[in-house]
Design a protein around this motif. Structure first.
Motif, short mmCIF file in Angstrom:
data_model
loop_
_atom_site.label_atom_id
_atom_site.label_comp_id
_atom_site.label_asym_id
_atom_site.label_seq_id
_atom_site.Cartn_x
_atom_site.Cartn_y
_atom_site.Cartn_z
N GLN A 43 0.82 -1.21 0.00
CA GLN A 43 0.00 0.00 0.00
C GLN A 43 0.86 1.27 0.00
O GLN A 43 0.66 2.19 0.78
N ASN A 48 -1.51 4.24 1.63
CA ASN A 48 -2.92 4.13 1.29
C ASN A 48 -3.70 3.54 2.48
O ASN A 48 -4.08 2.38 2.47
N CYS A 49 -3.95 4.38 3.47
CA CYS A 49 -4.57 3.87 4.69
C CYS A 49 -5.98 3.35 4.47
O CYS A 49 -6.47 2.51 5.23
N HIS A 52 -6.52 1.42 -2.19
CA HIS A 52 -6.39 2.12 -3.47
C HIS A 52 -7.71 2.74 -3.90
O HIS A 52 -8.76 2.09 -3.86
N SER A 53 -7.65 4.00 -4.29
CA SER A 53 -8.79 4.73 -4.87
C SER A 53 -10.09 4.61 -4.07
O SER A 53 -11.14 4.26 -4.63
N GLY A 256 -3.75 9.57 2.34
CA GLY A 256 -4.37 8.38 1.79
C GLY A 256 -3.94 8.04 0.38
O GLY A 256 -4.61 7.27 -0.32
N GLY A 257 -2.81 8.61 -0.08
CA GLY A 257 -2.32 8.34 -1.42
C GLY A 257 -1.93 9.59 -2.19
O GLY A 257 -1.23 9.52 -3.20
N ALA A 376 -3.90 -1.89 3.93
CA ALA A 376 -4.86 -0.82 4.18
C ALA A 376 -5.47 -1.06 5.55
O ALA A 376 -5.56 -2.19 6.02
#
Length: 400
Positions: A43, A48-49, A52-53, A256-257, A376
């Motif tokens: 992640q 990316n907690c 993804h997306s 988060g990304g 995640a």
């Protein structure tokens, strides 16, 4: 599409990359240019907690991009103010400075501490500037943060280093005491050393460090770039030890990304003057709107309890895997965990896991004898079970 169709020579070489290009991601899963799916326990190195997306980030980006993207950090904007307020209301800190990466936030923490040490001089009337850090620590890749880091070999890559970062031993309070002198302004550490091999600072050490720094009137700085934003089962890892630091840095999970980081401090430490700190993109509404969406998701009722539950489930699963294959111990906090492999087979496991078919598995080996797991925070038990089954299969093949 074949990999050869991509012009990878346009990219500067900085690391070895496998011959695949990721094109899509959803939750715990990534898809490459040939349509192969991968269960992702990397992640983005705990970035990316929410996976993804996630929908909340998609919605935040879409909505904010139609309103305001970057008015310049010379002005206030709504998401910047909202995120700062949410962070201070849910922590022991009073002030926030937004940055774009964990290294930038840590660089800002170093600058803030040195500025405070210039204003709060030692009895001789001299500025205090030394910050005690720790062996095997990782604080970033700027010249300043590399110097603060205790990563082996980093003292020579871009020598000479920035001076003023003596190194102590994690969980050894006496080693910190021995380094305190008239020029010491602070102590900086990761509550869990991530790159160092997922080594948690004990509750007793953190509490002892807080008492020690207060007694000597020096700052306690926690680098929560990797441990912050729910990763350890609490919103911030310092809360595990029931202490209140003076300065904290955040990165990775806060966006988060997307590129977002933060430097937080108590009111009496906030001594920057106009021009001391800044950055073209810092606090821009597009990124801070995402930060608001992420933090609200983490603050939702039951979310942190779920992280603790899944962390315990992963821990038990890794212990069972170790017992089955005769491996070493597992350790960590929440959903930042590591497994001692007992031998230097980590890189081989990483390669074999990625190349499995029809579904691949993405893992990280920060040291040859260690695997690190950074799922995640909303990973399911089924996904944990699937990872453990795949990993067990790989270890069986290696040992055969």
């Amino acid at each position: 599409m074949e990999f050869s169709q991509y012009d990878i020579d346009a990219l500067m070489y900085v690391t070895n990359r496998p011959e695949l290009v990721f094109t899509e991601g959803q939750g715990m899963w990534l898809t490459d240019h040939q349509g192969k799916r991968y269960l992702d326990f990397l992640q983005g190195w705990a970035v990316n907690c929410l996976g993804h997306s996630p929908q909340c980030i998609q919605d935040a980006l879409a909505a904010q991009s139609k309103k305001l993207i970057n008015p310049s950090p010379a002005f206030y904007n709504e998401p910047m103010v909202e995120l700062a307020s949410l962070l201070t209301k849910n922590s022991c800190f009073d002030r926030v400075f937004f940055a774009n990466s964990g290294a930038e936030a840590n660089e800002g923490a170093i600058k803030l501490a040195r500025k405070w040490g210039k204003l709060n001089k030692n009895p001789k009337g001299e500025s205090r500037f030394e910050i005690i850090t720790f062996k095997h620590s990782f604080h970033g890749r700027t010249l300043g943060t590399m110097s603060a880091s205790g990563k082996a070999g980093w003292d020579t890559i871009y020598a000479p280093q920035v001076p003023g970062f003596p190194k102590a031993d994690l969980n050894d309070l006496d080693s910190v005491v021995r380094l305190i002198n008239e020029h010491t302004v602070g102590v900086m550490l990761e509550p869990v050393q991530g790159e160092g091999g997922v080594i948690p600072a004990t509750r007793e050490f953190m509490q002892g460090l807080r008492e020690l720094t207060k007694r000597h009137n020096i700052l306690l700085i926690v680098d929560e770039v990797q441990t912050g934003m729910g990763r350890t089962g609490e919103l911030f890892a310092y809360q595990l030890s029931n202490i209140e630091p003076d300065i904290m840095t955040l990165g990775k999970g806060i966006g988060g990304g997307v590129p977002l980081a933060a430097l937080l401090c108590r009111e009496e430490i906030a001594c920057f003057e106009a021009g001391d700190q800044g950055g073209t993109y810092n606090g821009n509404p597009l990124m801070t709107a995402v930060g608001v969406a992420v933090l609200r998701a983490l603050l939702a009722p039951g979310f942190m309890e779920s992280v603790r539950e899944q962390g315990a489930y992963l821990s038990t699963g890794l212990q069972n895997l170790s017992a089955k294959h005769g491996l070493g111990a597992e350790r960590g906090e929440g959903l930042l965990r590591a497994l001692d492999l007992g031998s230097e087979i980590g890189p081989k496991i990483v390669d074999m896991a990625r190349e499995m078919g029809p579904v691949g598995l993405l893992l990280n080996s920060p040291r040859p004898n260690l695997l690190r797991f950074m799922s995640a925070l909303n990973v399911s038990k089924e996904e944990i079970d699937q990872m453990l089954t795949m990993l067990s299969e790989i270890i069986t093949r290696i040992k055969a």
